[in-house]
Design a protein around this motif. Sequence first.
Motif, PDB file in Angstrom:
ATOM      1  N   TRP A 147       0.854  -1.184   0.000  1.00 33.18           N
ATOM      2  CA  TRP A 147       0.000   0.000   0.000  1.00 33.18           C
ATOM      3  C   TRP A 147       0.897   1.244   0.000  1.00 33.18           C
ATOM      4  CZ3 TRP A 147      -2.313  -4.476   1.070  1.00 33.18           C
ATOM      5  CH2 TRP A 147      -3.708  -4.604   0.862  1.00 33.18           C
ATOM      6  N   PRO A 148       0.340   2.419  -0.312  1.00 27.41           N
ATOM      7  CA  PRO A 148       1.178   3.621  -0.447  1.00 27.41           C
ATOM      8  C   PRO A 148       1.973   4.003   0.799  1.00 27.41           C
ATOM      9  CG  PRO A 148      -0.943   3.976  -1.506  1.00 27.41           C
ATOM     10  CD  PRO A 148      -1.046   2.661  -0.770  1.00 27.41           C
ATOM     11  N   ASP A 149       1.529   3.597   1.994  1.00 30.41           N
ATOM     12  CA  ASP A 149       2.259   3.995   3.209  1.00 30.41           C
ATOM     13  C   ASP A 149       3.089   2.854   3.792  1.00 30.41           C
ATOM     14  OD1 ASP A 149       0.162   2.440   4.084  1.00 30.41           O
ATOM     15  OD2 ASP A 149      -0.362   3.744   5.777  1.00 30.41           O
ATOM     16  N   GLU A 150       3.284   1.781   3.023  1.00 34.82           N
ATOM     17  CA  GLU A 150       3.996   0.604   3.537  1.00 34.82           C
ATOM     18  C   GLU A 150       5.418   0.509   2.982  1.00 34.82           C
ATOM     19  OE1 GLU A 150       0.446  -2.598   4.468  1.00 34.82           O
ATOM     20  OE2 GLU A 150       1.389  -2.643   2.488  1.00 34.82           O
ATOM     21  N   VAL A 151       6.169  -0.410   3.592  1.00 33.45           N
ATOM     22  CA  VAL A 151       7.526  -0.739   3.158  1.00 33.45           C
ATOM     23  C   VAL A 151       7.642  -2.258   3.067  1.00 33.45           C
ATOM     24  CG1 VAL A 151       9.982  -0.713   3.799  1.00 33.45           C
ATOM     25  CG2 VAL A 151       8.566   1.311   4.214  1.00 33.45           C
ATOM     26  N   ARG A 152       8.271  -2.741   2.000  1.00 38.05           N
ATOM     27  CA  ARG A 152       8.553  -4.182   1.907  1.00 38.05           C
ATOM     28  C   ARG A 152      10.046  -4.411   2.128  1.00 38.05           C
ATOM     29  NH1 ARG A 152       7.054  -5.059  -2.848  1.00 38.05           N
ATOM     30  NH2 ARG A 152       9.085  -5.274  -3.876  1.00 38.05           N
ATOM     31  N   VAL A 153      10.332  -5.386   2.987  1.00 31.49           N
ATOM     32  CA  VAL A 153      11.712  -5.718   3.349  1.00 31.49           C
ATOM     33  C   VAL A 153      12.028  -7.133   2.901  1.00 31.49           C
ATOM     34  CG1 VAL A 153      13.331  -6.032   5.271  1.00 31.49           C
ATOM     35  CG2 VAL A 153      11.636  -4.185   5.356  1.00 31.49           C
ATOM     36  N   ARG A 154      13.153  -7.313   2.227  1.00 30.18           N
ATOM     37  CA  ARG A 154      13.642  -8.653   1.889  1.00 30.18           C
ATOM     38  C   ARG A 154      14.373  -9.199   3.105  1.00 30.18           C
ATOM     39  NH1 ARG A 154      16.785  -7.308  -1.780  1.00 30.18           N
ATOM     40  NH2 ARG A 154      18.816  -7.617  -0.809  1.00 30.18           N
ATOM     41  N   ILE A 155      13.848 -10.256   3.692  1.00 29.44           N
ATOM     42  CA  ILE A 155      14.378 -10.715   4.972  1.00 29.44           C
ATOM     43  C   ILE A 155      15.666 -11.521   4.791  1.00 29.44           C
ATOM     44  CG2 ILE A 155      12.128 -10.703   6.100  1.00 29.44           C
ATOM     45  CD1 ILE A 155      11.967 -13.687   5.761  1.00 29.44           C
ATOM     46  N   THR A 194      10.280 -18.043   1.834  1.00 27.48           N
ATOM     47  CA  THR A 194      10.341 -18.689   0.521  1.00 27.48           C
ATOM     48  C   THR A 194      11.409 -19.775   0.395  1.00 27.48           C
ATOM     49  OG1 THR A 194      11.813 -16.930  -0.287  1.00 27.48           O
ATOM     50  CG2 THR A 194       9.428 -16.635  -0.631  1.00 27.48           C
ATOM     51  N   ASP A 195      12.255 -19.920   1.395  1.00 24.51           N
ATOM     52  CA  ASP A 195      13.361 -20.881   1.261  1.00 24.51           C
ATOM     53  C   ASP A 195      13.189 -22.124   2.121  1.00 24.51           C
ATOM     54  OD1 ASP A 195      13.776 -19.782   3.752  1.00 24.51           O
ATOM     55  OD2 ASP A 195      15.953 -19.562   3.524  1.00 24.51           O
ATOM     56  N   GLY A 196      12.043 -22.278   2.776  1.00 26.49           N
ATOM     57  CA  GLY A 196      11.832 -23.440   3.636  1.00 26.49           C
ATOM     58  C   GLY A 196      12.736 -23.473   4.853  1.00 26.49           C
ATOM     59  N   LEU A 197      13.389 -22.345   5.153  1.00 23.87           N
ATOM     60  CA  LEU A 197      14.329 -22.256   6.286  1.00 23.87           C
ATOM     61  C   LEU A 197      15.398 -23.351   6.196  1.00 23.87           C
ATOM     62  CD1 LEU A 197      11.871 -21.493   9.237  1.00 23.87           C
ATOM     63  CD2 LEU A 197      13.102 -19.879   7.764  1.00 23.87           C
ATOM     64  N   GLU A 198      15.843 -23.626   4.989  1.00 26.50           N
ATOM     65  CA  GLU A 198      16.748 -24.742   4.740  1.00 26.50           C
ATOM     66  C   GLU A 198      18.112 -24.565   5.409  1.00 26.50           C
ATOM     67  OE1 GLU A 198      17.023 -24.928   0.532  1.00 26.50           O
ATOM     68  OE2 GLU A 198      18.169 -23.063   0.325  1.00 26.50           O
ATOM     69  N   ARG A 199      18.470 -23.342   5.764  1.00 29.28           N
ATOM     70  CA  ARG A 199      19.787 -23.103   6.398  1.00 29.28           C
ATOM     71  C   ARG A 199      19.721 -23.101   7.913  1.00 29.28           C
ATOM     72  NH1 ARG A 199      21.222 -17.567   4.400  1.00 29.28           N
ATOM     73  NH2 ARG A 199      18.948 -17.395   4.198  1.00 29.28           N
ATOM     74  N   TRP A 200      18.560 -23.381   8.490  1.00 27.01           N
ATOM     75  CA  TRP A 200      18.372 -23.343   9.942  1.00 27.01           C
ATOM     76  C   TRP A 200      18.221 -24.747  10.487  1.00 27.01           C
ATOM     77  CZ3 TRP A 200      13.307 -22.790  12.914  1.00 27.01           C
ATOM     78  CH2 TRP A 200      13.555 -22.472  14.270  1.00 27.01           C
ATOM     79  N   ASP A 201      19.006 -25.075  11.531  1.00 24.84           N
ATOM     80  CA  ASP A 201      18.920 -26.397  12.130  1.00 24.84           C
ATOM     81  C   ASP A 201      17.996 -26.436  13.345  1.00 24.84           C
ATOM     82  OD1 ASP A 201      20.359 -25.101  14.092  1.00 24.84           O
ATOM     83  OD2 ASP A 201      22.183 -26.301  13.867  1.00 24.84           O
ATOM     84  N   GLY A 202      17.368 -25.306  13.663  1.00 26.38           N
ATOM     85  CA  GLY A 202      16.424 -25.271  14.778  1.00 26.38           C
ATOM     86  C   GLY A 202      17.081 -25.135  16.140  1.00 26.38           C
ATOM     87  N   GLY A 262      12.700 -14.388   2.031  1.00 27.16           N
ATOM     88  CA  GLY A 262      11.291 -14.075   1.897  1.00 27.16           C
ATOM     89  C   GLY A 262      11.106 -12.578   2.020  1.00 27.16           C
ATOM     90  N   HIS A 263       9.906 -12.167   2.406  1.00 30.06           N
ATOM     91  CA  HIS A 263       9.663 -10.738   2.574  1.00 30.06           C
ATOM     92  C   HIS A 263       8.778 -10.473   3.779  1.00 30.06           C
ATOM     93  CE1 HIS A 263       5.921 -11.633   0.228  1.00 30.06           C
ATOM     94  NE2 HIS A 263       5.416 -10.770   1.094  1.00 30.06           N
ATOM     95  N   ALA A 264       8.872  -9.240   4.267  1.00 29.18           N
ATOM     96  CA  ALA A 264       8.046  -8.766   5.378  1.00 29.18           C
ATOM     97  C   ALA A 264       7.524  -7.387   5.013  1.00 29.18           C
ATOM     98  CB  ALA A 264       8.843  -8.715   6.671  1.00 29.18           C
ATOM     99  N   ILE A 265       6.395  -7.019   5.631  1.00 23.93           N
ATOM    100  CA  ILE A 265       5.756  -5.739   5.350  1.00 23.93           C
ATOM    101  C   ILE A 265       5.735  -4.891   6.615  1.00 23.93           C
ATOM    102  CG2 ILE A 265       3.641  -4.584   4.590  1.00 23.93           C
ATOM    103  CD1 ILE A 265       4.993  -6.228   2.393  1.00 23.93           C
ATOM    104  N   LEU A 266       6.129  -3.624   6.486  1.00 20.87           N
ATOM    105  CA  LEU A 266       6.043  -2.657   7.580  1.00 20.87           C
ATOM    106  C   LEU A 266       4.918  -1.671   7.287  1.00 20.87           C
ATOM    107  CD1 LEU A 266       9.825  -1.837   8.157  1.00 20.87           C
ATOM    108  CD2 LEU A 266       8.419  -3.570   9.287  1.00 20.87           C
TER     109      LEU A 266
END
Length: 360
Positions: A36-44, A133-141, A150-154
């Motif tokens: 939306w016009p007042d939002e920001v998208r961040v590549r996480i 978007t990556d299935g958290l493939e680099r995280w072992d938990g 992926g992305h996030a919205i502010l």
Amino acid sequence: MSNTPSSPVGLHRVLDPAGAALPQAARRLDARAEIWPDEVRVRIETLNLDAASYRQLAEKHTGTDGLLDGEALRQEVLDIVAERGKMQNPVTGSGGMLIGTVEEVGPQNTLGLHPGDHVATLVSLSLTPLVITDGLERWDGRSERVPAQGHAILFGRSIAAVLPEDLSPELALMVMDVCGAPALVARVVEEYAARPGAQAPSVCVLGGAGKSGSLSLAAAGAAGAGRRIAVVPNEREAALLEGTGLADAVAVADARSPLGLSEAVAAAGGPADVTVVCVDVPGCEQPAILSTAQGGTVIFFSMATNFAAAALGAEGLAADVRMLVGNGFVPGHADYALDLLRGDTAVRALFEGRLEEHTA
């Protein structure tokens, strides 16, 4: 970019219940990439799960053999985000925060961000529209810190800070994740110190060797506190504070034990004028109250806190204490916490030590 009306607090992103809840209380958010016009998208790049949330998930997925099932934990996080459009632990209600790079800024946004800015979000993931978007493939938990794509919205009233160039992103993220705690502690201590004829207030921090705990001890000292007491759960944590000058006394006690904690704090010079709860386990409400002097203040920063138990516990104990909820935001809190880290070698050493543990 959508031209439909938006809300600066994100009401337009609420899908369930539509129009009847703010994003944090909503069951599901619209996390699509179009802004939306007042939002920001961040590549996480990295998510940092709230400590109480991660503890609950890790305990749930640890077997009777004591081994953590990292794959099951990872899948639960993915399922939560896919189902809710945000990272909000359904048990604790908490989320965490993230770092990433600004991709797009709406023409009406007032956050002062620009495409390419490397930022940390200072609002909870429990209200932030999120897609992985990556299935958290680099995280072992096995860590609260989660490499992710992926992305996030502010929203228009979200909060984010450009990461400082003199600190690693990982170190800055650790500080910003808890930056609300030291700022509020400093404010409360300064209020006590400013009272006519008042003595410097004593401060007790439960979880004093942790991230928010060590920063809170440093903030209390900088704000004019008198005696500082750190409570830690074991001798290993106590050794981390030894010789740092962050506390005048270190007490080893179970913060969930009312008598055990109050006796340990009393032996260390309490009860305290100000008690700060920075531990990520439930059941610390009444012990913290018992460890606080009549007329004192208890600040709850843990998302594991049961606030009904705190209120009813104080009443049942006939405790005349002021209880504050640390909401994670105080104006200037990120810069203040980062300056504490830069200026206090003991705090920085604690943070860098924990960072090494996570990357080992």
